[in-house]
Enzyme design. Structure first.
Site, PDB file in Angstrom:
ATOM      1  N   GLU A 170     -45.321 -24.503  46.116  1.00 12.03           N
ATOM      2  CA  GLU A 170     -45.859 -25.983  45.534  1.00 12.03           C
ATOM      3  C   GLU A 170     -47.099 -25.503  44.679  1.00 12.03           C
ATOM      4  OE1 GLU A 170     -46.079 -29.607  47.716  1.00 12.03           O
ATOM      5  OE2 GLU A 170     -44.127 -28.791  48.712  1.00 12.03           O
ATOM      6  N   ASN A 219     -40.657 -17.685  55.547  1.00 13.73           N
ATOM      7  CA  ASN A 219     -41.699 -18.589  56.016  1.00 13.73           C
ATOM      8  C   ASN A 219     -42.635 -17.888  57.401  1.00 13.73           C
ATOM      9  OD1 ASN A 219     -41.392 -19.818  53.708  1.00 13.73           O
ATOM     10  ND2 ASN A 219     -40.664 -21.629  54.628  1.00 13.73           N
ATOM     11  N   PHE A 251     -42.772 -14.907  58.471  1.00 14.74           N
ATOM     12  CA  PHE A 251     -43.756 -13.859  58.002  1.00 14.74           C
ATOM     13  C   PHE A 251     -44.956 -14.164  57.232  1.00 14.74           C
ATOM     14  CE2 PHE A 251     -41.870  -9.430  58.884  1.00 14.74           C
ATOM     15  CZ  PHE A 251     -40.902 -10.003  59.763  1.00 14.74           C
ATOM     16  N   CYS A 259     -43.510 -27.013  54.883  1.00 13.31           N
ATOM     17  CA  CYS A 259     -42.493 -26.322  55.418  1.00 13.31           C
ATOM     18  C   CYS A 259     -42.961 -25.188  56.704  1.00 13.31           C
ATOM     19  CB  CYS A 259     -41.665 -25.728  54.417  1.00 13.31           C
ATOM     20  SG  CYS A 259     -40.865 -26.823  53.349  1.00 13.31           S
ATOM     21  N   PHE A 261     -52.862 -29.919  50.758  1.00 11.04           N
ATOM     22  CA  PHE A 261     -52.722 -28.811  51.382  1.00 11.04           C
ATOM     23  C   PHE A 261     -53.194 -27.610  50.792  1.00 11.04           C
ATOM     24  CE2 PHE A 261     -48.957 -26.291  50.789  1.00 11.04           C
ATOM     25  CZ  PHE A 261     -48.081 -26.953  49.865  1.00 11.04           C
ATOM     26  N   LYS A 262     -53.039 -27.513  49.559  1.00  6.63           N
ATOM     27  CA  LYS A 262     -53.403 -26.384  48.598  1.00  6.63           C
ATOM     28  C   LYS A 262     -53.959 -26.978  47.221  1.00  6.63           C
ATOM     29  CE  LYS A 262     -49.908 -23.820  46.966  1.00  6.63           C
ATOM     30  NZ  LYS A 262     -48.724 -22.977  47.089  1.00  6.63           N
TER      31      LYS A 262
HETATM   32  P1  NAD Z   1     -38.565 -34.101  49.760  1.00  2.00           P
HETATM   33  O1  NAD Z   1     -38.591 -35.047  50.776  1.00  2.00           O
HETATM   34  O2  NAD Z   1     -39.581 -34.361  48.619  1.00  2.00           O
HETATM   35  O3  NAD Z   1     -36.951 -34.619  48.757  1.00  2.00           O
HETATM   36  C1  NAD Z   1     -36.025 -34.666  49.482  1.00  2.00           C
HETATM   37  C2  NAD Z   1     -35.085 -36.003  48.776  1.00  2.00           C
HETATM   38  O4  NAD Z   1     -33.877 -35.937  49.373  1.00  2.00           O
HETATM   39  C3  NAD Z   1     -35.991 -37.223  49.050  1.00  2.00           C
HETATM   40  O5  NAD Z   1     -36.378 -37.829  47.917  1.00  2.00           O
HETATM   41  C4  NAD Z   1     -34.844 -38.011  49.674  1.00  2.00           C
HETATM   42  O6  NAD Z   1     -34.717 -39.445  49.557  1.00  2.00           O
HETATM   43  C5  NAD Z   1     -33.776 -37.390  49.201  1.00  2.00           C
HETATM   44  N1  NAD Z   1     -32.407 -37.602  50.087  1.00  2.00           N
HETATM   45  C6  NAD Z   1     -32.149 -37.594  51.320  1.00  2.00           C
HETATM   46  N2  NAD Z   1     -30.829 -37.560  51.790  1.00  2.00           N
HETATM   47  C7  NAD Z   1     -30.239 -38.289  50.549  1.00  2.00           C
HETATM   48  C8  NAD Z   1     -28.851 -38.353  50.365  1.00  2.00           C
HETATM   49  N3  NAD Z   1     -28.003 -38.402  51.302  1.00  2.00           N
HETATM   50  N4  NAD Z   1     -28.435 -38.743  48.930  1.00  2.00           N
HETATM   51  C9  NAD Z   1     -29.486 -38.680  47.969  1.00  2.00           C
HETATM   52  N5  NAD Z   1     -30.925 -38.298  48.275  1.00  2.00           N
HETATM   53  C10 NAD Z   1     -31.164 -38.121  49.412  1.00  2.00           C
HETATM   54  O7  NAD Z   1     -38.083 -32.611  50.290  1.00  2.00           O
HETATM   55  P2  NAD Z   1     -38.473 -31.320  49.495  1.00  2.00           P
HETATM   56  O8  NAD Z   1     -39.961 -30.642  49.716  1.00  2.00           O
HETATM   57  O9  NAD Z   1     -37.952 -31.231  48.067  1.00  2.00           O
HETATM   58  O10 NAD Z   1     -37.742 -30.100  50.480  1.00  2.00           O
HETATM   59  C11 NAD Z   1     -36.095 -30.175  50.534  1.00  2.00           C
HETATM   60  C12 NAD Z   1     -35.606 -29.047  51.300  1.00  2.00           C
HETATM   61  O11 NAD Z   1     -36.058 -27.787  50.652  1.00  2.00           O
HETATM   62  C13 NAD Z   1     -36.237 -28.951  52.705  1.00  2.00           C
HETATM   63  O12 NAD Z   1     -35.197 -28.436  53.425  1.00  2.00           O
HETATM   64  C14 NAD Z   1     -37.348 -27.974  52.434  1.00  2.00           C
HETATM   65  O13 NAD Z   1     -37.455 -26.894  53.612  1.00  2.00           O
HETATM   66  C15 NAD Z   1     -36.853 -26.973  51.346  1.00  2.00           C
HETATM   67  N6  NAD Z   1     -37.797 -26.473  50.699  1.00  2.00           N
HETATM   68  C16 NAD Z   1     -38.982 -26.938  50.170  1.00  2.00           C
HETATM   69  C17 NAD Z   1     -40.160 -26.228  49.587  1.00  2.00           C
HETATM   70  C18 NAD Z   1     -41.255 -27.131  49.029  1.00  2.00           C
HETATM   71  O14 NAD Z   1     -41.978 -26.551  48.534  1.00  2.00           O
HETATM   72  N7  NAD Z   1     -41.216 -28.468  49.334  1.00  2.00           N
HETATM   73  C19 NAD Z   1     -39.904 -24.892  48.982  1.00  2.00           C
HETATM   74  C20 NAD Z   1     -38.613 -24.275  49.556  1.00  2.00           C
HETATM   75  C21 NAD Z   1     -37.777 -24.987  50.321  1.00  2.00           C
HETATM   76  C1  UGA Z   2     -44.545 -21.772  51.081  1.00  2.00           C
HETATM   77  C2  UGA Z   2     -44.062 -20.295  50.721  1.00  2.00           C
HETATM   78  O1  UGA Z   2     -44.786 -19.670  50.292  1.00  2.00           O
HETATM   79  C3  UGA Z   2     -42.753 -20.701  49.693  1.00  2.00           C
HETATM   80  O2  UGA Z   2     -42.415 -19.190  49.403  1.00  2.00           O
HETATM   81  C4  UGA Z   2     -41.634 -21.558  50.369  1.00  2.00           C
HETATM   82  O3  UGA Z   2     -40.527 -21.637  49.423  1.00  2.00           O
HETATM   83  C5  UGA Z   2     -42.215 -22.592  50.893  1.00  2.00           C
HETATM   84  O4  UGA Z   2     -43.267 -22.549  51.723  1.00  2.00           O
HETATM   85  C6  UGA Z   2     -41.443 -23.698  51.536  1.00  2.00           C
HETATM   86  O5  UGA Z   2     -40.346 -23.234  52.109  1.00  2.00           O
HETATM   87  O6  UGA Z   2     -41.498 -24.848  51.428  1.00  2.00           O
HETATM   88  P1  UGA Z   2     -45.972 -23.625  49.938  1.00  2.00           P
HETATM   89  O7  UGA Z   2     -46.009 -24.301  51.326  1.00  2.00           O
HETATM   90  O8  UGA Z   2     -45.848 -24.547  48.929  1.00  2.00           O
HETATM   91  O9  UGA Z   2     -45.028 -22.446  49.995  1.00  2.00           O
HETATM   92  O10 UGA Z   2     -47.385 -22.993  49.913  1.00  2.00           O
HETATM   93  P2  UGA Z   2     -48.298 -21.793  50.204  1.00  2.00           P
HETATM   94  O11 UGA Z   2     -48.969 -21.231  48.983  1.00  2.00           O
HETATM   95  O12 UGA Z   2     -47.259 -20.723  51.046  1.00  2.00           O
HETATM   96  O13 UGA Z   2     -49.339 -22.053  51.112  1.00  2.00           O
HETATM   97  C7  UGA Z   2     -49.096 -22.691  52.343  1.00  2.00           C
HETATM   98  C8  UGA Z   2     -50.369 -22.711  53.201  1.00  2.00           C
HETATM   99  O14 UGA Z   2     -50.914 -21.633  53.407  1.00  2.00           O
HETATM  100  C9  UGA Z   2     -51.403 -23.877  52.309  1.00  2.00           C
HETATM  101  O15 UGA Z   2     -52.139 -24.425  52.973  1.00  2.00           O
HETATM  102  C10 UGA Z   2     -52.275 -22.529  51.781  1.00  2.00           C
HETATM  103  O16 UGA Z   2     -53.663 -23.154  51.608  1.00  2.00           O
HETATM  104  C11 UGA Z   2     -52.394 -21.390  53.104  1.00  2.00           C
HETATM  105  N1  UGA Z   2     -52.578 -20.378  52.582  1.00  2.00           N
HETATM  106  C12 UGA Z   2     -52.093 -19.600  51.905  1.00  2.00           C
HETATM  107  C13 UGA Z   2     -53.801 -19.753  53.155  1.00  2.00           C
HETATM  108  O17 UGA Z   2     -54.498 -20.194  54.087  1.00  2.00           O
HETATM  109  N2  UGA Z   2     -53.989 -18.460  52.957  1.00  2.00           N
HETATM  110  C14 UGA Z   2     -53.508 -17.718  52.048  1.00  2.00           C
HETATM  111  O18 UGA Z   2     -53.754 -16.534  52.073  1.00  2.00           O
HETATM  112  C15 UGA Z   2     -52.259 -18.256  51.480  1.00  2.00           C
END
Ligand code: NAD
Ligand code: UGA
Length: 461
Positions: A171, A226, A228, A278, A340-341
């Protein structure tokens, strides 16, 4: 490049579904991309004509949405129709930690995954490729395949193919990560469907960055990545405490070790502990899976990464209390940063939440300012951890100066660039004396603050 995929549906319009599909739509103008969600309010925000009310703040996202929306990118609540039209369906729904039942507090709650799979089974056309985009426990593709192909078949001739394509975006840099990823990972057992997805990515990503594996390796690689990354943060935070006790400086140590190519310089920034939706949930899930397979020592190893993270947050609250003469009663602390960041409005699992809660419990009043997080989100996040939260225990501020007015201390919790070069001369004039600056991100001009009589504490120094 022409692809046999003409119509994509993404189930889930969240932090991953929204930006990922926006980039696919931008890079593949010949593909229709429908993003659907159960949450109608979220869909309405994605469709907001002014573009200023998108549900997610990501640098560069607004510009892409403005060029693609209602051209080949559509946000909709018409789940049935969009699933039916699709040649390829991405499942990008939430997979949080289970909060009740077997595995509560550790295992992933797969009810949204099952819900999405059932919708596809019901409305999808035979032959549609189903792509796991959500982060999932290893072996989930087996469960999805069973729902799609084996059980309660209304039409026994309907068959779906499941492949895994985990998402690695962070993010705050989502668009950059999607346009220029380190790698794209596709796991599957059937080469035609893997190739169909690969062909989409080849529109903008070099072939050598697209790697293919078996299904289970793809699912497990995401959890492992994640694990690591979070392990590095707990490692550097553990050493930050040792630096504070010994006179070493964590920034100098991080630089010195990071120049070793085997270690690398990224993800070595000490802070208030990792947050985000995550890292914690994926570590918990990994721990659950290890225990499930009887690998208790492996589970214990990863548990420590989580416990150091909780410890770092508590350690910071304790330092603030001790430095401010052992009592926070009737004191006021300005909190700079609640996300969170930086570069995101996401507060999920933000270390700010538990640190603010600790401070409130010590009887102080906190004034929170974050450039992108609004009052309602802060209210919800704080109420979630503290049902008895008194309204008078915190206030929302619209600027650093508003938060700092009459404050005894300033606590920097998010590394927003706005906090780098604050005017400490002006700030020192509006704070109560003695004044404190606690910089948990080591980003502010702390020496300058000190020169105006502010007492300083910086993580790892
Ligand atoms: P999120 O909660 O922001 O979005 C998920 C959406 O799915 C919600 O808006 C919810 O209403 C919708 N939903 C749930 N069930 C549904 C259904 N049956 N039909 C239609 N809509 C439905 O979640 P997110 O942050 O986008 O994360 C999604 C997945 O991706 C998670 O598994 C997460 O671990 C993974 N992921 C997230 C990030 C990140 O940076 N947030 C990065 C990599 C991977
Ligand atoms: C993290 C991973 O970096 C992504 O590769 C992954 O796809 C994602 O989780 C996911 O699966 O959701 P994100 O959580 O968006 O991404 O943000 P990061 O940049 O990884 O930061 C995570 C947390 O660690 C933050 O609170 C950040 O402030 C902290 N952080 C990060 C530190 O304290 N120090 C650092 O050097 C780096």
């Amino acid at each position: 490049m022409s692809s046999n995929i003409k119509n994509i549906c993404c189930i889930g319009a969240g932090y991953v579904g929204g930006p990922t599909m926006a980039v696919i739509a931008q890079q593949c103008p010949n593909i229709i991309v429908n993003v659907v969600d159960l949450n109608e309010q979220r869909i309405a925000q994605w469709n907001d004509p002014s573009l200023d009310n998108l549900p997610i703040f990501e640098p560069g996202l607004k510009e892409i949405v403005s060029k693609t929306r209602n051209i080949n990118l559509f946000f909709s609540s018409k789940i049935k129709e969009c699933i039916y039209q699709a040649d390829m369906i991405f499942i990008s729904v939430n997979t949080p930690t289970k909060n009740k039942g077997i595995g509560a507090g550790q295992a992933s709650d797969l009810k949204w995954i099952e819900g999405a799979a059932r919708q596809i089974q019901k409305y999808g056309r035979s032959g549609t490729i189903v792509v796991e985009k959500s982060t999932l426990p290893v072996k989930t593709a087996k469960m999805i395949t069973q729902i799609l192909n084996d059980s309660f078949q209304s039409d026994p001739n309907k068959r779906f193919i499941v492949i895994s394509n985990p998402e690695f975006l962070s993010e705050g840099t989502a668009i950059e990560n999607l346009i220029n990823p380190d790698r794209v990972l596709i796991g599957g057992e059937e080469s035609d469907s893997i190739y169909s997805l690969k062909e989409i990515y080849l529109n903008w990503i070099e072939e050598d960055k697209i790697i293919t594996t078996n299904l289970w390796s793809a699912e497990l690689s995401k959890l492992t990545a994640n694990a690591f990354l979070s392990q590095r943060i707990s490692s550097i935070n553990s050493i930050s405490a040792l630096c504070e006790s010994t006179g070493a400086n964590i920034n100098e140590v991080a630089k010195a070790i990071g120049m070793d190519k085997r270690i690398g310089s990224k993800f070595l920034k000490a802070g208030p502990g990792f947050g985000g939706s995550c890292f914690k949930k994926d570590l918990l899930n990994l721990i659950y899976i290890c225990n499930y397979y009887g690998l208790n020592e492996v589970a214990e190893y990863w548990e420590k990464v989580l416990s150091i993270n909780e410890w770092q947050k508590k350690r910071i609250s304790k330092i603030i209390l001790e430095k401010m003469f052992g009592t926070l009663s009737n004191k006021k602390i300005a909190i700079l940063g609640f996300a969170f960041k930086s570069n995101t409005n996401d507060t999920r699992e933000s270390p700010s939440i538990s640190i603010c809660k600790d401070l409130i419990q010590e009887g102080c009043k906190i004034n929170i300012y974050d450039p992108e997080v609004n009052k309602k989100n802060i209210e919800e996040a704080l109420a979630f951890v503290n049902e008895d939260l008194e309204e008078s225990s915190w206030d929302f501020s619209n600027s650093v100066y508003e938060a700092a007015t009459n404050a005894d201390a300033i606590l920097i919790l998010t590394e927003w660039s706005e906090f780098k070069n604050l005017n400490w001369y002006e700030i020192s004039k509006i704070m109560r004396k003695p004044s404190w600056l606690f910089d948990t991100r080591s980003i502010s001009n702390i020496k300058n603050a000190q020169s105006y009589g502010i007492n300083i504490w910086e993580v790892g120094t």
